[in-house]
Design a protein around this motif. Sequence first.
Motif, mmCIF file in Angstrom:
data_model
loop_
_atom_site.group_PDB
_atom_site.id
_atom_site.type_symbol
_atom_site.label_atom_id
_atom_site.label_comp_id
_atom_site.label_asym_id
_atom_site.label_seq_id
_atom_site.Cartn_x
_atom_site.Cartn_y
_atom_site.Cartn_z
ATOM 1 N N GLU A 1 -9.104 0.730 -2.758
ATOM 2 C CA GLU A 1 -8.465 0.063 -1.564
ATOM 3 C C GLU A 1 -8.733 -1.415 -1.862
ATOM 4 N N ARG B 1 -6.912 -3.188 -4.776
ATOM 5 C CA ARG B 1 -5.553 -3.112 -4.546
ATOM 6 C C ARG B 1 -5.072 -4.076 -3.686
ATOM 7 N N LEU C 1 0.847 -1.322 0.180
ATOM 8 C CA LEU C 1 -0.196 0.109 0.042
ATOM 9 C C LEU C 1 1.024 1.146 0.035
ATOM 10 N N GLY D 1 -4.325 4.498 -3.441
ATOM 11 C CA GLY D 1 -3.335 4.063 -4.382
ATOM 12 C C GLY D 1 -3.477 4.349 -5.779
#
Lengths: 308, 445
Positions: free
Chosen positions: A228, A231, A36, A282
């Motif tokens: 999120e 990712r 991250l 991200g």
Amino acid sequence: MPIELIREKYAGAINTVEIGKSSSPNALKIGGQTGLPFLFDEGKMPNAPIIAYEILDCPPDDWPENLKESYGRVVKNPAKWAKACVDNFGAQLLCVRLESMHPDKGRRNVEASIATLKAILSLSAVPMIVLGTGDDERDNEIMPRVSQALKGENCLLGVATQNNYKTLAATCLADGHSIIADSPIDINIAKQVNILISDMGYDAKRIVMHPTTTSLGYGMEYVYSIMERGRLAAFIGDRMLAMPFIVFVGDEAWKTKEAKEFGKVQGINWEITTAVSLIQAGADIIVMRHPDAAKSVKRYIDWMMGKQ
Amino acid sequence: MAFSGLDIYKLLPKTNCKDCGFATCLAMAIALAQKKISLEKCPHISAEAKEALASASEPPIKLVTIGAGNSKLEIGNETVMYRHEQKFYHPTVIGFLIEDSMDEESLGKAVAGIKALKFERVGQQIGADLICIKNSSGYRNKFLTAVRIAEAMSDLAIALYSSDDQSTLEAIEICKERRPLIICGEEKSQEAFIKLAAENNLPLGLTCAGIEEAALATAKAKAGGVNEIVINLQEATPSKRIQDYTYMRRLALKKNFRPLGYPIIAFTENPDPGLELAEAVSYMAKYAGIVIMKNTDKEYVYPLLVARQDLFQDPQKPAQVEPKVYEIGKVTKDSPVLITTNFSITYFTVASEVESSKVPSYIVCCDAEGMSVLTAWAADKFTAGTITDILKRCGIEKMVSHRKLIIPGYVAVLSGKLEEASGWTVSVGPREASGIINYLKNWNT
């Protein structure tokens, strides 16, 4: 007291996408991370998030004055406008929106718009993102021509959607461009578009995802969480979500009344706050409009990357 | 983190004595894990096991309360790493730093500036939560003056940031009823501050060089009788901070690691206002329970407060707009009327396209419990009945002289029933908002 930390080590990595002629010193790489954002003790972030300056292929007619004035007279000439972004503000990447060819915006002919793109290329040697008009029918007419005219430049072209991806994917494949896959704040559709495009024989590792962009105060959290989730899925091995993200922050932030009607400073901060939030979720390419906002976010990225 | 039956079994005497009424210790452990019985059933359990099991039922990140009455703030007690897993419960407290090295007039102005940071947005009051007074001057009288001014001029929660326990004790006397957070600025004063916090039953902030130091410091504070703690990490870079904040949250949630199971307080560092805003947003997104800013300009604070509303929005509950008539542009009695649902993103998308069309129009938002058009239609929240109801109640019938309603293309099927129920003539608009510009340009009464 030594503490046993819990480090998240993921098996998967985000794809690395190159934009711009690989022979050019200005070519860029995005993606490639294994964790991250900015968690350098756990994962790698080989390529910093990058800002693209958004310009149009015609003078903007609906940009608020606070935004337009920051560029001055050059907005009347896209090539000079692009050059100002590079020379005055240090833009490393440009995003050209082909608005002039939209059926509602005068439907300029494609030759004229291509001439504009060529003029931009000749004055600015940085890599380029090129976006169609947003009208499916018109884009399917113009994008193959635009793509061909830019053959060899290794641009990033957009956007391909679930219902309209074939023409753009085929033309990007033929002319060697990367492609933006667009989805409406929906992780399943995001994945689906990536699958559809790669099923056409297009290399999934050249796709950049647009999960939809929403501004601060207007549903930004939806995009934040979709990113999120995407990712984390990619890190645990979903190759069809392992694409870098692009977000169009300037476009969305400057549509809001908070950016347009409460003075320039708040408008700039609206764009900065949206950008920073999505970078924390991200984002790899952040398309921005106000040069002061873009400069601040660039300095923020450098600071987070340890370059300042 | 709850203990499993097996975890509990390890803490029991393992004698299978049956005094608890169960055949084996394992059977009792499983019943305990399911919360069917209480620990007292076992007469032979050791004190250590009792404590371990009792603490396991506490939340992994301690709930900390600062302030009292109207200024009461709660932080901590978070349960997830990512908001999509459930939600973030306690919105980051946004406070502002006042350094006591200023003269009295400047102090007054600074407090007034912080107090003025109040806004209303989507029906919520948002603004500054806390004033953090820092003893930067090193002088006791200057510190006390600043605290007095902040206490007298505003009713916000207060944090006292000093390295001198005597100064802090006197400052507490000034604002005790406000239940201030006391922040110990240096490691060498920790012991005195722990005593101070315990004696006055106040939340304590501990400034530490890293997470290992923090774990030691909170253990000491806990042993000294302090229950409510916040951690102030001093880090070299913002990315190191975010990394450590992430480690702390993860250790607390995944391993129930008590010494780091406390909220974090983050002070911004960057002197550039744009970067300070970026920094504050980042700490808020990545687990800070309190963020203390220096800049009080509203053009910077307002976006930060809105970002907090966004990130702490419950993902299960869609953001809604008020169901009513919205006027876009200079509307007249002949302007078109569009109907949509009150899901905020649906409304904002429609409103933005209507605005771009430059055709002044009314948008009526139907109360569909925050669902988008198709979802609301499928759930019977966006029907001929609910639309008729809002048309009658919202006042649109007095605002326009015509009775022509544009409905979203996806619910074309409603047309007939809606015309019957409402008496309005229904036109079917585009399916996607992107078609609105064209549609409105060709619309006429």
